[in-house]
Scaffold this active site. Structure first.
Site, PDB file in Angstrom:
ATOM      1  N   HIS A 189       0.908  -1.164   0.000  1.00 19.95           N
ATOM      2  CA  HIS A 189       0.000   0.000   0.000  1.00 19.95           C
ATOM      3  C   HIS A 189       0.940   1.205   0.000  1.00 19.95           C
ATOM      4  CE1 HIS A 189      -3.506   2.357   1.914  1.00 19.95           C
ATOM      5  NE2 HIS A 189      -2.489   3.199   1.866  1.00 19.95           N
ATOM      6  N   HIS A 242      -3.653  -1.025  -5.394  1.00 24.37           N
ATOM      7  CA  HIS A 242      -4.495   0.131  -5.733  1.00 24.37           C
ATOM      8  C   HIS A 242      -3.739   1.363  -6.275  1.00 24.37           C
ATOM      9  CE1 HIS A 242      -3.351   0.839  -1.586  1.00 24.37           C
ATOM     10  NE2 HIS A 242      -4.362   0.187  -1.059  1.00 24.37           N
ATOM     11  N   ASP A 315     -10.531  -3.753  -3.525  1.00 27.43           N
ATOM     12  CA  ASP A 315     -10.320  -3.054  -2.240  1.00 27.43           C
ATOM     13  C   ASP A 315     -11.673  -2.884  -1.527  1.00 27.43           C
ATOM     14  OD1 ASP A 315      -9.178  -1.869  -0.072  1.00 27.43           O
ATOM     15  OD2 ASP A 315      -8.434  -0.101  -1.121  1.00 27.43           O
TER      16      ASP A 315
HETATM   17  O1  DOR Z   1      -9.766   3.094   1.868  1.00 29.48           O
HETATM   18  C1  DOR Z   1      -9.197   2.168   2.417  1.00 29.48           C
HETATM   19  N1  DOR Z   1      -9.840   1.379   3.279  1.00 29.48           N
HETATM   20  N2  DOR Z   1      -7.905   1.952   2.151  1.00 29.48           N
HETATM   21  C2  DOR Z   1      -7.189   1.046   2.847  1.00 29.48           C
HETATM   22  O2  DOR Z   1      -6.035   0.886   2.573  1.00 29.48           O
HETATM   23  C3  DOR Z   1      -7.799   0.295   3.949  1.00 29.48           C
HETATM   24  C4  DOR Z   1      -9.244   0.173   3.741  1.00 29.48           C
HETATM   25  C5  DOR Z   1      -9.996  -0.325   4.965  1.00 29.48           C
HETATM   26  O3  DOR Z   1      -9.534  -1.279   5.589  1.00 29.48           O
HETATM   27  O4  DOR Z   1     -11.056   0.203   5.256  1.00 29.48           O
END
Ligand code: DOR
Length: 438
Positions: A189, A242, A315
């Site tokens: 990430h 992502h 994601d």
């Molecule tokens: O938007 C996100 N939500 N990016 C992440 O890297 C983690 C994820 C989450 O776990 O909610």
């Protein structure tokens, strides 16, 4: 996993079979042993599934799913997430490790594997690179690899410490004795916290107008740059999660041209939505990495089209309504993705269906190291992990109909085309005519 009661042969009749070897019109017979028995014309089976007007493809593989179990079962469980996944055409999900407690040790990963055994899709746990995802100490990667983990990531955050990341990559190269020779991949990430902390959307024109502090593109790109350098020096595999900026896409394109062992994914939201959506102050549009500009969306699409980006990932990040119903700065980032990915890719990418299916299926399966079971060619002797979808069916996205326990979908009311009709997991039809069978 497979339900013994449903052990009967299944005939998928009258579809166009699309896999890595091309496309042809054929029936597909799935044997009662869960394997593909025959592909051809005039076949017969105990249960017949109509695939008229449909594509019959290897099942989709999501490299990036947040299933929230253990710890946040109110938002999602392995059961509910896998149900949504199956309805979205996925036969395998790679579960992200930012659970509570995190998937950074054998005990927690073993629990996820156990829970996954009754899920509607196959569940492949990833595990954290560092203990507690805290970025200070390596997790017991060898033990975790021995348990079957093939993807390590601290997703939710990137590994900030350059030396620790280098050590993790060096270590990953030597894990073959624990995996029976299979390679593992470190998935990153990419976000330099020093640049992104305190930012809640993309830093640019819209963040200035809205007065919301931003996260600059270079917070992502600097980590992509660093990890390309580390992939070069260690020879280890790096997967970029992502990817959201034009700069990242260019960096990965150049790294691949230089022959480095890097792969990348893009989420559906990073090729369909821009930071302009944040003007609503609706926290459904808050996500990490953030929604970027039109130019970034265009670059991600080009990256998907020219092979720079190998896979579409969701994601899928479910959050309870009471968590999302906070001011933009304090709401958690993330949005749903499993039940809309296929339709968004078919509607927005302007790519042939064969290309879209490769991005969702066999290319993702290869990165996850599960291409012996998922994303395989549709031919006799292969495990029957199959998705049947109508590429032309028009529908309107309505998160209240989703299997997910959460509703933080940014596409409410969007008109899209392409809908999953049946999903077969290890020979079991877990979705028939758009309904889960158990
Ligand atoms: O938007 C996100 N939500 N990016 C992440 O890297 C983690 C994820 C989450 O776990 O909610």
């Amino acid at each position: 996993m497979t339900n013994a009661v449903l052990r009967q042969s299944v005939l998928i009749r009258g579809g166009t079979v699309v896999d890595a070897s091309g496309s042809r019109v054929a029936d597909v017979l799935v044997g009662s042993d869960g394997m593909i028995e025959a592909v051809g014309e005039g076949l017969k089976g105990d249960l017949e599934l109509d695939a008229g007007g449909c594509i019959v493809s290897p099942g989709f593989v999501d490299l990036h799913t947040h299933l929230r179990e253990p710890g946040k079962e109110e938002a999602e469980t392995i059961e509910s997430g896998s149900r949504g996944g199956a309805l979205g055409g996925f036969t395998a999900l790679v579960a992200m490790p930012n659970t509570t407690p995190p998937m950074d040790c054998v005990g927690v990963v073993r629990d996820v594997i156990e829970l996954g055994k009754t899920a509607l899709t196959d569940i492949f746990p990833s595990a954290a690179i560092t203990v507690g995802r805290a970025g200070e100490q390596l997790s017991p990667m060898a033990e975790l690899a021995k348990l079957g983990v093939r993807i390590f990531t601290d997703d939710g955050t990137g590994v900030q410490d350059d030396l620790l990341m280098k050590r993790a990559l060096e270590y990953s190269v030597g894990l073959a004795p624990f995996t029976g020779g299979a390679s593992v991949v470190l998935a990153q990430h990419c976000e330099v916290a020093a640049l992104s902390d305190g930012g809640f959307m993309h830093e640019g024109e819209w963040s200035s107008r809205l007065g919301i502090p931003g996260q600059p593109a270079e917070a992502e790109e600097l980590m992509v740059m660093r990890d390309i350098a580390l992939a070069k020096s260690t020879g280890a595999r790096v997967h970029f999660q992502h990817m959201s900026t034009a700069g990242s896409v260019s960096l990965i394109r150049a790294a691949k041209a230089a022959g480095l062992p890097v792969t990348a994914e893009a989420t559906t939201h990073h090729f369909t939505l821009t930071d302009a959506a944040c003007a609503s102050f609706d926290t459904v549009f808050k996500v990490h990495p953030p929604l970027r500009t039109d130019a970034d969306v265009a670059a991600v699409k080009v990256g998907l089209a020219d092979g720079t980006i190998d896979a579409i990932a969701t994601d899928h990040a479910p959050h309870c309504a009471h968590d999302k119903e906070q001011p933009f700065d304090s709401a958690p980032p993330g949005m749903l993705g499993l039940e809309t990915a296929l339709a968004l890719a078919l509607t927005e990418l302007d790519q042939p269906v064969e290309k879209v299916v490769g991005l969702l299926s066999w290319q993702a399966a290869k990165i996850a190291g599960i291409d012996d079971v998922h994303g395989c060619p549709i031919e006799p002797g292969r495990p029957a992990n199959i998705t049947v979808f109508d590429p032309a069916e028009a529908w309107t996205i309505d998160s209240s109909s989703f299997a997910s326990k959460s509703t933080n979908c940014p596409y409410e009311g969007h008109n899209v085309k392409g809908r999953v009709r049946h999903t077969i997991v290890n020979g079991e039809p877990v979705v028939i005519d758009q309904e889960a069978t158990r």
